[in-house]
Each structure stands twice: as structure tokens, then as C-alpha cells.
Scaffold this motif. Structure first.
Motif, PDB file in Angstrom:
ATOM      1  N   ASP A  74     -89.903  37.385  19.811  1.00  0.00           N
ATOM      2  CA  ASP A  74     -90.699  36.181  19.588  1.00  0.00           C
ATOM      3  C   ASP A  74     -91.807  36.527  18.590  1.00  0.00           C
ATOM      4  OD1 ASP A  74     -92.084  33.811  19.662  1.00  0.00           O
ATOM      5  OD2 ASP A  74     -92.954  34.160  21.652  1.00  0.00           O
ATOM      6  N   LEU A  75     -91.579  36.254  17.315  1.00  0.00           N
ATOM      7  CA  LEU A  75     -92.534  36.658  16.289  1.00  0.00           C
ATOM      8  C   LEU A  75     -93.880  35.969  16.454  1.00  0.00           C
ATOM      9  CD1 LEU A  75     -90.326  36.852  13.050  1.00  0.00           C
ATOM     10  CD2 LEU A  75     -90.944  38.663  14.652  1.00  0.00           C
ATOM     11  N   ALA A  76     -93.861  34.722  16.897  1.00  0.00           N
ATOM     12  CA  ALA A  76     -95.117  33.998  17.060  1.00  0.00           C
ATOM     13  C   ALA A  76     -95.990  34.611  18.146  1.00  0.00           C
ATOM     14  CB  ALA A  76     -94.838  32.532  17.376  1.00  0.00           C
ATOM     15  N   GLY A  77     -95.391  35.368  19.045  1.00  0.00           N
ATOM     16  CA  GLY A  77     -96.149  35.960  20.129  1.00  0.00           C
ATOM     17  C   GLY A  77     -96.870  37.239  19.770  1.00  0.00           C
ATOM     18  N   PHE A  78     -96.600  37.785  18.588  1.00  0.00           N
ATOM     19  CA  PHE A  78     -97.283  39.014  18.167  1.00  0.00           C
ATOM     20  C   PHE A  78     -98.599  38.656  17.478  1.00  0.00           C
ATOM     21  CE2 PHE A  78     -92.801  40.292  18.330  1.00  0.00           C
ATOM     22  CZ  PHE A  78     -92.900  41.432  19.126  1.00  0.00           C
ATOM     23  N   PRO A  79     -99.651  39.435  17.714  1.00  0.00           N
ATOM     24  CA  PRO A  79    -100.957  39.095  17.142  1.00  0.00           C
ATOM     25  C   PRO A  79    -100.985  39.267  15.628  1.00  0.00           C
ATOM     26  CG  PRO A  79    -101.046  41.220  18.261  1.00  0.00           C
ATOM     27  CD  PRO A  79     -99.719  40.629  18.582  1.00  0.00           C
ATOM     28  N   ALA A  80    -101.637  38.322  14.943  1.00  0.00           N
ATOM     29  CA  ALA A  80    -101.799  38.408  13.489  1.00  0.00           C
ATOM     30  C   ALA A  80    -102.784  39.524  13.155  1.00  0.00           C
ATOM     31  CB  ALA A  80    -102.299  37.084  12.936  1.00  0.00           C
ATOM     32  N   GLY A  81    -102.562  40.150  11.991  1.00  0.00           N
ATOM     33  CA  GLY A  81    -103.453  41.215  11.551  1.00  0.00           C
ATOM     34  C   GLY A  81    -103.237  42.520  12.273  1.00  0.00           C
ATOM     35  N   GLN A  82    -102.087  42.682  12.938  1.00  0.00           N
ATOM     36  CA  GLN A  82    -101.812  43.908  13.680  1.00  0.00           C
ATOM     37  C   GLN A  82    -100.374  44.347  13.471  1.00  0.00           C
ATOM     38  OE1 GLN A  82    -102.902  44.030  17.825  1.00  0.00           O
ATOM     39  NE2 GLN A  82    -104.724  42.746  17.517  1.00  0.00           N
ATOM     40  N   VAL A  83    -100.144  45.649  13.720  1.00  0.00           N
ATOM     41  CA  VAL A  83     -98.787  46.191  13.782  1.00  0.00           C
ATOM     42  C   VAL A  83     -98.423  46.349  15.252  1.00  0.00           C
ATOM     43  CG1 VAL A  83     -97.305  48.167  13.286  1.00  0.00           C
ATOM     44  CG2 VAL A  83     -98.962  47.403  11.580  1.00  0.00           C
ATOM     45  N   SER A  84     -97.324  45.741  15.658  1.00  0.00           N
ATOM     46  CA  SER A  84     -96.864  45.809  17.045  1.00  0.00           C
ATOM     47  C   SER A  84     -95.526  46.533  17.098  1.00  0.00           C
ATOM     48  CB  SER A  84     -96.715  44.397  17.636  1.00  0.00           C
ATOM     49  OG  SER A  84     -97.924  43.673  17.557  1.00  0.00           O
ATOM     50  N   ARG A  85     -95.304  47.225  18.197  1.00  0.00           N
ATOM     51  CA  ARG A  85     -94.055  47.958  18.399  1.00  0.00           C
ATOM     52  C   ARG A  85     -93.425  47.516  19.703  1.00  0.00           C
ATOM     53  NH1 ARG A  85     -97.773  50.862  15.806  1.00  0.00           N
ATOM     54  NH2 ARG A  85     -97.123  52.184  14.051  1.00  0.00           N
ATOM     55  N   VAL A  86     -92.121  47.355  19.697  1.00  0.00           N
ATOM     56  CA  VAL A  86     -91.439  46.856  20.880  1.00  0.00           C
ATOM     57  C   VAL A  86     -90.008  47.380  20.882  1.00  0.00           C
ATOM     58  CG1 VAL A  86     -90.616  44.732  19.776  1.00  0.00           C
ATOM     59  CG2 VAL A  86     -91.037  44.755  22.240  1.00  0.00           C
ATOM     60  N   TRP A  87     -89.453  47.550  22.067  1.00  0.00           N
ATOM     61  CA  TRP A  87     -88.030  47.833  22.214  1.00  0.00           C
ATOM     62  C   TRP A  87     -87.305  46.519  22.495  1.00  0.00           C
ATOM     63  CZ3 TRP A  87     -86.360  52.593  21.119  1.00  0.00           C
ATOM     64  CH2 TRP A  87     -87.206  53.688  21.297  1.00  0.00           C
ATOM     65  N   VAL A  88     -86.182  46.304  21.812  1.00  0.00           N
ATOM     66  CA  VAL A  88     -85.371  45.116  22.068  1.00  0.00           C
ATOM     67  C   VAL A  88     -84.039  45.561  22.654  1.00  0.00           C
ATOM     68  CG1 VAL A  88     -84.270  43.082  21.085  1.00  0.00           C
ATOM     69  CG2 VAL A  88     -86.472  43.855  20.190  1.00  0.00           C
ATOM     70  N   ALA A  89     -83.744  45.107  23.867  1.00  0.00           N
ATOM     71  CA  ALA A  89     -82.494  45.469  24.536  1.00  0.00           C
ATOM     72  C   ALA A  89     -81.341  44.651  23.966  1.00  0.00           C
ATOM     73  CB  ALA A  89     -82.620  45.227  26.040  1.00  0.00           C
ATOM     74  N   LEU A  90     -80.253  45.343  23.600  1.00  0.00           N
ATOM     75  CA  LEU A  90     -79.099  44.667  23.016  1.00  0.00           C
ATOM     76  C   LEU A  90     -77.852  44.747  23.896  1.00  0.00           C
ATOM     77  CD1 LEU A  90     -79.277  45.651  19.227  1.00  0.00           C
ATOM     78  CD2 LEU A  90     -80.318  43.703  20.407  1.00  0.00           C
ATOM     79  N   ALA A  91     -77.810  45.725  24.794  1.00  0.00           N
ATOM     80  CA  ALA A  91     -76.625  45.906  25.642  1.00  0.00           C
ATOM     81  C   ALA A  91     -77.022  46.812  26.803  1.00  0.00           C
ATOM     82  CB  ALA A  91     -75.475  46.508  24.831  1.00  0.00           C
ATOM     83  N   GLU A  92     -76.031  47.178  27.622  1.00  0.00           N
ATOM     84  CA  GLU A  92     -76.277  48.097  28.725  1.00  0.00           C
ATOM     85  C   GLU A  92     -75.282  49.245  28.661  1.00  0.00           C
ATOM     86  OE1 GLU A  92     -76.161  46.033  32.430  1.00  0.00           O
ATOM     87  OE2 GLU A  92     -78.033  44.933  32.073  1.00  0.00           O
TER      88      GLU A  92
END
Length: 394
Positions: A74-92
Motif C-alpha cells: 500500500d504505497l499511500a500508507g508509507f510516510p512521505a519524505g522517508q525511506v521505508s523497508r518491508v517484506w512482501v509475502a508472495l507464497a509459502e
């Protein structure tokens, strides 16, 4: 540069390096790296080495904070003016644990385009990783207009195994856009597109040559599309190959969604090559500048790219010991000897000749050769651009 080194160090570095510089000819990137290595060695002799002190605290320090795992970007959920890091699960996996890909989101202070950069879709094609790290490290978020979404490693199972394909060996760049209820690699591909890449407006997919082969710095793009034609030229490659992006590829899947996508081939597999990575990074910065996402001026290209209307691989008929003669990014004439195969006893079995004039885009460097092995990738400069082109490159 040598005079500046003299001034900073108070030493006569130019006397040490000057004759060496004058004696070298820079015909290949490796020569530049060799000169840099010698320059660093000479520099270390001219400066004082700081004394080492024993650490007093814990010998292991946790630097990377806990990173969240999500199933939707959800790109809109990341804060503006910052670098965010996240893991996105694609499978199991077989233990029911998520197979996650790393995603870096750099949101600028103001709105603008969304540019996605993916690397290591083939698990042993690694040169795109330092390109992404450097880009994210250099970007000034206060002046960035828009969002950068970077996936340093797309094919996580292949990356773990240091192999091109997925866990079962399947080529992820042949099964796009995947299937929600398909095979394991098809499910992975489907979720990659629906959870991550569908958010892109522009897409750069970073690759290298496959194992046993080497590549020039080149771009594959649909040159009949003004958006991707412009991106390809801004990338400042040695060679641009027209390719409309047939079905099965990540680039083709992005194009089918209306996302302007190009494929950037950055050197060789299973290694980091600073020379190629540096030029690839300059090209990406040029694209961001053209999109008015960053204020940087576009860099003058180091290369005048060769524009190829199409390209193809040449294959062996005989098995044996293969030698490919031309160097990367050089021209060959029709009828010129390009390769030879010798028997294991050293006898010449067969020679191969260029079928027409062209430029060497990539080539095989593995001497162990079976019938049907690739010899070299030949780019052809033509007068027209075919609308549909399936030459085995995606």
C-alpha cells in the motif's frame, strides 16, 4: 587527479603513478579496475595508518531493526519524505512459512510518478542489487517528486540457491503474469505482479548474463513505443536492442498493463561489477531527471549506443572445446570467423562465421560445449523495427 592527490597528501603521488598511467591503454573496463587497484595501493603508502583499538563493547551489534511483513504493498500508507523497508509475502514454503521479497519504498516530499526497479528475477544475476542500494542511498527525499519502489531480489528461492531459476528450476521470466491457481512459480509470479509491480508507472528490470556467458551493458526495449524508446536512450547503454517484450516476461507483463518497461542488462552473473553498475546507475538517474523526479541534470553518455533493430543467438552444431573470438561490443563482418570448436585431443572440428554484419551483444565464455550451445548474441542494425519480435530474449 594526480596533482590533487599530491596536494592532499603532501606527497609526490604523481611521480609514482604518472609513468604507470602513461603506459596503460584503457581498451577494457578491467584495465580501469586494475589502475584503480594500483592507485589505491600507492595511496596507502603515502598516508599514515591509524592505530587499531580493541572493541570494548559487545562483539555483535544488531543494526537492522525489525522489518514488517505484509501481503499487499500500500504505497499511500508509507510516510512521505522517508525511506521505508518491508517484506512482501508472495507464497509459502513446505513448512507453511511465507516466502518474502524485500521491498524498499522511497516516497518523496511531493507527489509524482511511481518508478519501480526490480533486480535478481534470475537468482544469480546480482549486479542490480548494488545499483538499487546506491540509488536509495543517494536520493534526496526533500527534492524527490514521486515514489521509488525497489525490489533488490525478486527471485528469493533462486537467490538462496545461487541459481537462475526458481526453487524447481523454472524460469520466472517465462511464466509471467502467472496464475493464481497455477504451479508454484506461476503463483509466485502472479502475486509478484498483483502485490507489487502493478503499482508501477515506469519499470526498470535489471538483469545480467546467464552462467557461463558475459554481456555488454545493453538495453532491451520496444523502440516503437515513445516512452520506452526514450527510457532506453536515457539509460546510456553501449547497445540498445529493439524487442517488443513477448508474453512470459516480467517486462512484457508490465507493458500489457500500460507500464512503460525496459530491461537493462548489466554485465555478468554471480558477481558485482562496479564499472557496469556505475553506468547503469547514471542511466537510471537520467530517467528520473527526465521524469522531473529529481533535480539532477542528465549526464552526458559515456557511450554512443548502437541501435539494433533485432538480434539473435548463434548456436554450435558440434560438441567439444569452444573458443569465441570477438570481444564484447565490437563489430564483426559477414564471413568473419567468430568461433572454433576443437576436439578434446586438440584437433579443429569446426569453425563458425558471422552470417552478417553485426555487433557483439553477449557471448559464451564456457569452453565446455555440447551440440546446440550458444556461441554469441549478434545485434543487427536495420532500417526498420519489427512490430512483433520473438528472438528468445524477454
Amino acid at each position: 587527479i594526480l596533482k590533487k592527490a599530491d596536494k592532499v597528501s603532501g606527497q609526490t603521488v604523481s611521480r609514482t603513478l604518472g609513468p604507470m598511467v602513461a603506459s596503460l591503454r584503457f581498451a577494457k573496463p578491467d584495465a580501469n579496475e586494475e589502475l584503480l587497484r594500483k592507485a589505491r595501493a600507492a595511496w596507502r603508502k603515502c598516508i599514515a595508518v591509524p592505530a587499531l583499538t580493541a572493541p570494548t563493547g559487545p562483539t555483535v551489534q544488531q543494526i537492522v531493526p525489525e522489518i514488517a511483513t505484509v501481503t499487499e504493498l500500500d504505497l499511500a500508507g508509507f510516510p512521505a519524505g522517508q525511506v521505508s523497508r518491508v517484506w512482501v509475502a508472495l507464497a509459502e514454503d513446505a513448512l507453511g512459512l511465507p516466502i518474502r521479497v524485500p521491498v524498499i519504498v522511497a516516497r518523496g516530499a511531493t507527489a509524482g510518478p511511481v518508478v519501480g526497479i526490480t533486480a535478481a528475477l534470475h537468482g544469480n544475476e546480482l549486479n542490480g542489487i548494488p545499483v538499487i542500494h546506491q540509488l536509495i542511498g543517494d536520493v534526496d527525499l526533500s527534492t524527490l517528486h514521486g515514489t521509488l519502489v525497489a525490489v533488490p531480489v525478486v527471485n528469493v528461492p533462486g537467490f538462496h540457491l545461487s541459481q537462475r531459476g526458481y526453487a524447481d528450476g523454472a524460469d520466472l521470466n517465462r511464466v509471467m503474469p502467472g496464475k493464481a491457481d497455477g504451479s508454484s512459480p506461476e503463483v509466485y509470479a502472479y502475486n509478484l505482479i498483483h502485490r507489487i509491480t502493478r503499482h508501477f508507472e515506469y519499470h526498470l528490470d535489471l538483469h545480467t548474463a546467464s552462467r557461463g556467458r558475459v554481456n555488454s551493458l545493453y538495453v532491451r526495449a520496444d523502440l516503437t513505443d515513445p516512452r520506452t524508446a526514450r527510457m532506453a536512450r536515457l539509460q546510456n547503454p553501449q547497445i540498445i536492442v529493439h524487442n517488443a517484450g513477448p508474453g512470459g516476461s516480467l517486462r512484457g507483463a508490465s507493458m500489457q498493463r500500460g507500464i512503460a518497461a525496459i530491461c537493462v542488462e548489466i554485465g555478468d552473473p554471480s558477481r558485482f561489477q562496479q564499472y557496469y553498475s556505475k553506468n547503469a546507475l547514471l542511466g537510471i538517474t537520467n530517467i528520473l531527471s527526465q521524469l522531473r523526479m529529481v533535480p539532477d541534470e542528465q549526464c552526458v553518455p559515456e557511450f554512443t549506443p548502437v541501435i539494433c533493430s533485432h538480434s539473435f543467438w548463434i548456436y554450435t552444431r558440434s560438441g567439444g572445446i569452444l573458443t569465441v573470438h570477438p570481444e564484447l561490443a565490437t563489430w564483426v563482418r559477414a564471413g568473419e570467423v567468430i568461433a572454433s570448436v576443437h576436439s578434446v585431443f586438440g584437433d579443429l572440428v569446426e569453425e563458425y562465421f558471422a552470417p552478417q554484419d553485426g555487433v557483439i551483444v553477449g557471448k559464451n565464455i564456457d569452453p565446455v560445449c555440447r551440440s546446440g550451445n550458444r556461441i554469441l548474441h549478434l545485434g543487427i542494425v536495420g532500417d526498420s523495427l519489427p512490430g512483433v519480435l520473438n528472438n528468445g530474449h524477454l
